[in-house]
Scaffold this active site. Structure first.
Site, PDB file in Angstrom:
ATOM      1  N   SER A   9       0.938  -1.323  -0.123  1.00 23.68           N
ATOM      2  CA  SER A   9      -0.112  -0.094  -0.063  1.00 23.68           C
ATOM      3  C   SER A   9       0.577   1.291  -0.029  1.00 23.68           C
ATOM      4  O   SER A   9       1.988   1.216   0.431  1.00 23.68           O
ATOM      5  CB  SER A   9      -0.998   0.270   1.265  1.00 23.68           C
ATOM      6  OG  SER A   9      -0.160   0.346   2.357  1.00 23.68           O
ATOM      7  N   ASP A  78      -0.933  -1.999  14.320  1.00 25.44           N
ATOM      8  CA  ASP A  78      -1.582  -3.135  13.369  1.00 25.44           C
ATOM      9  C   ASP A  78      -1.117  -4.397  13.682  1.00 25.44           C
ATOM     10  O   ASP A  78      -1.494  -5.321  13.043  1.00 25.44           O
ATOM     11  CB  ASP A  78      -1.527  -2.513  11.960  1.00 25.44           C
ATOM     12  CG  ASP A  78      -2.226  -1.102  11.718  1.00 25.44           C
ATOM     13  OD1 ASP A  78      -3.450  -1.096  12.375  1.00 25.44           O
ATOM     14  OD2 ASP A  78      -1.839  -0.464  10.759  1.00 25.44           O
ATOM     15  N   VAL A 146      -5.568   4.788   2.647  1.00 24.92           N
ATOM     16  CA  VAL A 146      -6.058   6.033   3.180  1.00 24.92           C
ATOM     17  C   VAL A 146      -6.447   7.034   2.000  1.00 24.92           C
ATOM     18  O   VAL A 146      -7.594   7.606   2.253  1.00 24.92           O
ATOM     19  CB  VAL A 146      -4.647   6.741   3.862  1.00 24.92           C
ATOM     20  CG1 VAL A 146      -5.138   8.196   4.144  1.00 24.92           C
ATOM     21  CG2 VAL A 146      -4.218   6.277   5.204  1.00 24.92           C
TER      22      VAL A 146
END
Length: 272
Positions: A9, A78, A146
Site C-alpha cells: 500500500s 496493526d 488512506v
C-alpha cells in the site's frame, strides 16, 4: 544489501522508505520488497470476520523466517500482540503524531456534524468513542487505503472518516477539513504513530555508529553466566558498512561465538 519487507500500500511503502532512508544515511544499501497480503486481497471483508490483524502481516513474517527478507516495517498498532516464534521487534523509530483525525466533507469537527451523519472507520475503538460522545451518529465500517477512504468521502456515502494523523503526515496529505482529536478523549491505540521494525530473533545485532564518513561497530557475544565474553571491533568507510559487519561477524565466529550459549530473554512477571 538489507532487504526491507512491507505491504504494497502507499502508506506502507512510505513507512518502509522512511526506515530505508535512515539505513542508507548510515551507508547501507537497501532494497524494499513489497508484498500483497491476505488482508489486502480481502479488502472488502471485515477484519474481525476474516482473521483480524494477522492477515496483513502473515506472509511478510513468513518471508522473514524463510530468509527472503532481512527486516519488515509495520505500523506497530496493526501488529498482533504475539509475534511468531523466531521473530522479534528490533527497532522503534521516533514516534510520530499519535492522535486520531476526523476528516469531514463540508464542516470541521465532531460537534458540527448533523444528527444522523455517517462516519466511516474500521477501528472498533474509534467507533465506540464516537458513539459515546455522539450516539445520534451512524458509524459504519470502511476499508481501503488512506487515499481510498478519502475518495469514498467524496462519494457522499460518508459524511466523515476517522484516520490516524501519522498516516496522513507520512503520505503528505492535508485534507481541507481535518480536525485532530484530543488524545485524552480519543485515547490513541497502543503503539499508534510508532513504526515497528521486525527481524529474526537469531539475526543478532551489533552497535554501530556513523562518524565522519566511517562506520564504527562494536559487537558482543557472551554467555548467560558471564564467563564467556567475546568482543570485536570493526570500522571502515560508511559505504562498506555491510562488509564491516561481515568482518566483525566472521571474527566472532572464528573465535567460537557459535558455541556460546546465548542469553535468554528475561521473563518479567507482575508484582503487587
Amino acid at each position: 544489501m538489507i532487504r526491507v519487507a512491507t505491504r504494497a500500500s502507499a502508506l506502507a511503502l512510505a513507512q518502509a522508505r522512511t526506515v530505508a532512508e535512515r539505513l542508507e544515511s548510515g551507508g547501507a544499501r537497501v532494497q524494499i520488497v513489497s508484498m500483497r497480503t491476505e488482508g489486502d486481497r480481502r479488502a472488502e471483508a471485515r477484519l474481525a470476520a476474516v482473521g483480524g490483524k494477522g492477515l496483513f502481516v502473515r506472509e511478510i513474517e513468513e518471508a522473514l523466517l524463510r530468509g527472503d527478507a532481512d527486516v519488515a516495517v509495520h505500523s506497530l498498532k496493526d501488529l498482533p500482540a504475539d509475534l511468531p516464534p523466531g521473530l522479534t521487534l528490533a527497532v522503534f523509530p521516533e514516534r510520530d503524531d499519535a492522535r486520531d483525525v476526523l476528516v469531514t466533507r463540508d464542516t470541521a469537527g465532531l460537534d458540527a456534524l448533523p444528527r444522523g451523519a455517517v462516519i466511516g472507520t474500521s477501528s472498533p475503538r474509534r467507533r465506540a468513542i464516537v458513539l459515546s460522545l455522539r450516539p445520534d451518529l451512524v458509524v459504519t465500517p470502511i476499508r481501503g487505503n488512506v487515499d481510498t477512504r478519502l475518495a469514498k468521502l467524496a462519494t457522499r456515502e460518508w459524511d466523515a472518516v476517522l484516520l490516524a494523523a501519522a498516516g496522513l503526515r507520512r503520505l503528505g496529505l492535508a485534507p481541507q477539513h481535518a480536525t485532530p482529536l484530543a488524545p485524552d478523549v480519543f485515547v490513541p491505540a497502543v503503539g499508534q504513530g510508532v513504526l515497528g521494525v521486525e527481524a529474526r530473533a537469531d539475526d543478532m545485532a551489533a552497535h554501530a555508529r556513523h562518524a565522519e564518513g566511517r562506520v564504527v561497530m562494536d559487537a558482543l557475544v557472551l554467555s548467560e553466566d558471564g564467563r564467556e565474553v567475546l568482543r570485536e571491533h570493526g570500522e571502515g568507510p560508511a559505504a562498506d558498512a555491510a562488509a564491516v559487519g561481515r568482518r566483525v561477524a566472521e571474527a566472532l565466529l572464528a573465535r567460537g561465538a557459535a558455541s556460546v550459549v546465548a542469553l535468554r530473554p528475561v521473563e518479567v512477571s507482575g508484582g503487587r
